[in-house]
Motif scaffolding. Sequence first.
Motif, short mmCIF file in Angstrom:
data_model
loop_
_atom_site.label_atom_id
_atom_site.label_comp_id
_atom_site.label_asym_id
_atom_site.label_seq_id
_atom_site.Cartn_x
_atom_site.Cartn_y
_atom_site.Cartn_z
N GLY A 1 0.82 -1.20 0.00
CA GLY A 1 0.00 0.00 0.00
C GLY A 1 0.86 1.25 0.00
O GLY A 1 2.07 1.20 0.24
N ARG A 2 0.20 2.39 -0.26
CA ARG A 2 0.93 3.65 -0.39
C ARG A 2 1.64 4.02 0.91
O ARG A 2 2.78 4.45 0.91
CB ARG A 2 -0.07 4.74 -0.77
CG ARG A 2 0.52 5.88 -1.51
CD ARG A 2 -0.58 6.84 -1.94
NE ARG A 2 -0.29 8.16 -1.46
CZ ARG A 2 -1.20 9.08 -1.15
NH1 ARG A 2 -2.47 8.79 -1.25
NH2 ARG A 2 -0.84 10.26 -0.75
N PHE A 3 0.94 3.85 2.03
CA PHE A 3 1.53 4.24 3.30
C PHE A 3 2.47 3.19 3.83
O PHE A 3 3.46 3.51 4.48
CB PHE A 3 0.43 4.61 4.30
CG PHE A 3 -0.12 5.96 3.97
CD1 PHE A 3 0.35 7.07 4.64
CD2 PHE A 3 -1.01 6.11 2.93
CE1 PHE A 3 -0.10 8.32 4.28
CE2 PHE A 3 -1.46 7.37 2.57
CZ PHE A 3 -1.01 8.47 3.25
N GLU A 4 2.17 1.96 3.52
CA GLU A 4 3.09 0.87 3.86
C GLU A 4 4.43 1.14 3.18
O GLU A 4 5.49 1.01 3.79
CB GLU A 4 2.47 -0.43 3.34
CG GLU A 4 2.77 -1.66 4.15
CD GLU A 4 2.13 -2.90 3.52
OE1 GLU A 4 2.54 -4.00 3.88
OE2 GLU A 4 1.24 -2.75 2.64
N GLN B 1 5.50 4.08 2.21
CA GLN B 1 6.14 5.25 2.80
C GLN B 1 6.84 4.88 4.10
O GLN B 1 7.93 5.36 4.40
CB GLN B 1 5.10 6.34 3.03
CG GLN B 1 5.57 7.64 2.42
CD GLN B 1 4.66 8.80 2.72
OE1 GLN B 1 3.47 8.64 2.92
NE2 GLN B 1 5.23 9.98 2.75
N VAL B 2 6.21 4.01 4.86
CA VAL B 2 6.81 3.60 6.12
C VAL B 2 8.04 2.73 5.88
O VAL B 2 9.04 2.85 6.58
CB VAL B 2 5.77 2.88 7.00
CG1 VAL B 2 6.43 2.25 8.21
CG2 VAL B 2 4.69 3.87 7.42
N ALA C 1 10.61 5.12 5.15
CA ALA C 1 10.92 5.82 6.40
C ALA C 1 11.86 4.99 7.25
O ALA C 1 12.83 5.48 7.82
CB ALA C 1 9.63 6.13 7.16
N ARG C 2 11.59 3.69 7.29
CA ARG C 2 12.45 2.80 8.09
C ARG C 2 13.84 2.69 7.48
O ARG C 2 14.84 2.68 8.18
CB ARG C 2 11.80 1.42 8.22
CG ARG C 2 10.65 1.44 9.21
CD ARG C 2 9.93 0.10 9.30
NE ARG C 2 9.00 0.13 10.43
CZ ARG C 2 7.93 -0.66 10.55
NH1 ARG C 2 7.66 -1.55 9.62
NH2 ARG C 2 7.15 -0.56 11.60
N MET D 1 15.30 4.95 5.65
CA MET D 1 15.97 6.22 5.89
C MET D 1 16.51 6.29 7.32
O MET D 1 17.63 6.71 7.55
CB MET D 1 14.99 7.38 5.68
CG MET D 1 14.68 7.68 4.23
SD MET D 1 13.42 9.00 4.12
CE MET D 1 13.20 9.03 2.33
N THR D 2 15.67 5.88 8.25
CA THR D 2 16.08 5.88 9.66
C THR D 2 17.31 5.01 9.83
O THR D 2 18.27 5.39 10.51
CB THR D 2 14.92 5.36 10.53
OG1 THR D 2 13.79 6.21 10.30
CG2 THR D 2 15.29 5.37 12.00
N ALA E 1 10.83 10.57 8.94
CA ALA E 1 10.91 9.12 8.74
C ALA E 1 10.75 8.41 10.09
O ALA E 1 10.03 7.43 10.22
CB ALA E 1 12.23 8.75 8.09
N THR F 1 7.72 6.01 11.22
CA THR F 1 7.99 4.67 11.73
C THR F 1 7.30 4.47 13.07
O THR F 1 6.68 3.44 13.33
CB THR F 1 9.51 4.47 11.88
OG1 THR F 1 10.11 4.69 10.60
CG2 THR F 1 9.84 3.08 12.37
N GLU G 1 -5.30 3.49 5.69
CA GLU G 1 -4.72 2.32 5.03
C GLU G 1 -4.40 1.21 6.02
O GLU G 1 -4.66 0.04 5.77
CB GLU G 1 -3.45 2.71 4.27
CG GLU G 1 -2.89 1.53 3.50
CD GLU G 1 -1.62 1.88 2.74
OE1 GLU G 1 -1.68 2.72 1.84
OE2 GLU G 1 -0.56 1.30 3.07
#
Lengths: 430, 430
Positions: free
Chosen positions: A159-162, A164-165, A168-169, A171-172, B168, B172, B212
């Motif tokens: 999914g789109r937010f999945e 993004q997360v 995000a992970r 990047m972190t 990010a 998370t 989502e």
Amino acid sequence: MIDIASRVYNHNWKIDPIVRSLIDTDFYKLLMAQSVFLNKPNTQVTFSLINRAQHIPLAKLIDEKELRDQLDHIRTLSLSRGESTWLRGNMFYGKRSMFRAEFVEWFENLRLPPYHLEVKDDQYELTFEGDWPAVMLWEVPALAVLMELRSRAVLKNMGRFELQVLYARAMTKLWEKVECLRKIDDLSLADFGTRRRHSFLWQDWCVQAMMEGLGKKFVGTSNCLIAMRREVEAIGTNAHELPMVYSALAETDEELAEAPFQVLKDWQEEHDGNLRIILPDTYGTEGFLERAPSWLSSWTGIRIDSGDPVKGAEAAIKWWEACGEDPTRKRVIFSDGLDEDMIAHLQRKFHGRVRCSFGWGTMLTNDFRGLVPDDALAPFSLVCKAVSVNGKPTVKLSDNPNKAMGPREEIERYKRVFGVGEQKRQKVLV
Amino acid sequence: MIDIASRVYNHNWKIDPIVRSLIDTDFYKLLMAQSVFLNKPNTQVTFSLINRAQHIPLAKLIDEKELRDQLDHIRTLSLSRGESTWLRGNMFYGKRSMFRAEFVEWFENLRLPPYHLEVKDDQYELTFEGDWPAVMLWEVPALAVLMELRSRAVLKNMGRFELQVLYARAMTKLWEKVECLRKIDDLSLADFGTRRRHSFLWQDWCVQAMMEGLGKKFVGTSNCLIAMRREVEAIGTNAHELPMVYSALAETDEELAEAPFQVLKDWQEEHDGNLRIILPDTYGTEGFLERAPSWLSSWTGIRIDSGDPVKGAEAAIKWWEACGEDPTRKRVIFSDGLDEDMIAHLQRKFHGRVRCSFGWGTMLTNDFRGLVPDDALAPFSLVCKAVSVNGKPTVKLSDNPNKAMGPREEIERYKRVFGVGEQKRQKVLV
């Protein structure tokens, strides 16, 4: 507001191309291509994809049509005017006009040669044949395409937010490495992660994050397109490809024993300073240093790309000392299997004894380990190598038998010629 | 490609507005505004900002000019045609025409009244005076502006990638909450985080991530603008504001004792079903339930907004049982100091015994705890309350004395009238 022009422009792409430029490749590929263009232009070579991670069924994961579309797209690419200007006008390693006019002209007219693609046992057999200077330029884009198509295959159903997360992970995770690395005094680190990157955009993000997070400790990237766009140094010297092809061209055992040094003799004609970096492990570092001609000890440094990196660096230091050279003025570039802990460890161990540099690859641009179920985005060991030259097979031994390649009888011959004894096997992660 | 039109459009903003719409506010504010517009339109009220976190020197952190620019911008806003259409035509809580034509007409012509801003002891004294239906609409945007200006003040000096990594990490963090919450069976959860959000864009992101990640377990948002844009339910009923103002208007102790019930009598005229939610804690839940008129037990549910939530829910269940009502058909909405652990705990405790819902606020839209040095982005307790009505002070007791407000002698009088005894102090985090 919607940018209608962008939308329309994007609609015109039949595919979403992974490689959009012939200089979306490693800098050393261009340096070597020029060297080959000048010294061995008519050598006929075959490059072949080798998936060392046979448990990853690439042909099941990646759609053949998508792969062909990407490879076909790369064959339509040619050097743009701006790219050509950059190659001609930019200063590389402190030197203007690194690339000669005749080479750039040749490059401007280059389209990559055809590829051959077959499926066997859930793996792709992908080969490229033809003139060495052209065929060799397939290596990096071919790997980048396969790596990114594999990423896309895994990400496709998220999914789109999945998504993004997930990023995000990632990047972190990368930023935690940056925060760890920025504490290392006198660090000198470059991005070597083009070939096995998660994706182009991700590599580009990683480079920019390093620029901001590491400042002067980040010295540049091996990726020419990113170096040009982000205005950082393009980094790289030469690879195993040169001694492997030169060796395959050798007619006798005597010529074979000389081939790796012949490569460096040709290189020395062209380059000096920080571009005179020895890559000693193609047929075993130990024998290489034992046999090395005296003029080689004056070279600027050495790159450690297989085996135990501490042992490799210690061997180089011992060799320089034996040659009457001052190791503290020599550069050691570590470029194999690095991650932030190993970088910190090697810097602690060798800082002050030599000039340390790090060429950080896969764990910089593709560390998605642990971020999706079944670790389906973990990087894996995919290479694209010269496997034959004018009809004769190539051989690589390296300092890790798990990285060796070539026909068994040829491997034995090379081991004999180069005096390679017992070697320690090390797991090849990436 | 650069979208020139967007660039030019953006250049025309003198500021980057935080609140860009009059419906960037909580749904219950509009429901209450309509009720007030119909029942008490000429009541003169003063709303005032109260920073319960006095250790955060807002006037030092936030530039006064920037604050004035944001507040001035809000005074230029009016209901857009699309927003008006949505209010008139959308179905809220299963009902069409929730907002009457005369209210929407009034709202269309509304501009928010002037504000008064002074600095005292590193804090802002920000007050709004005038007709209740208009002044009350300042509460949410004023809080959102202060919260976001504080975020911006902290973020101002961060690098581009440092910022990206900060978000990010926040993403998370939120997604880990989502992954925890999605495991809860029969969860029913709404976003109540407008007033103390980190920023508008962040709240909008959080809502979409919940849509989502939680699917049907996420029932909607209190934010009307986001509900409209993201096509989810607008959620909310009523707040302490109504009993506080009704009580301040009471002439005698007898009228005062009746005021909280008068509020609900007026509400009942207008609303039924899931909008009949009792908020019992303004002057103590215990006394409220003891004194509650019998018609109130038929209401659909109760909202627990202060004190120990388990005690509050148990008291409601006991009360319903005493009234001969079936608690399993009643709704309990928890909306105070929630985070994923507390939500899981309360659901375990009350699922099956009542219909549980959660109005998740600050820890949904502003959990930046631990993400920057000195925890400078941690949320804090900022409110904007009716402090006087037709010249008389308001009083709130709540089930937590740390949330009480009003002049000391009035608090004592209210405690006497509402029979509030010993109360347990609980730390107010947000």
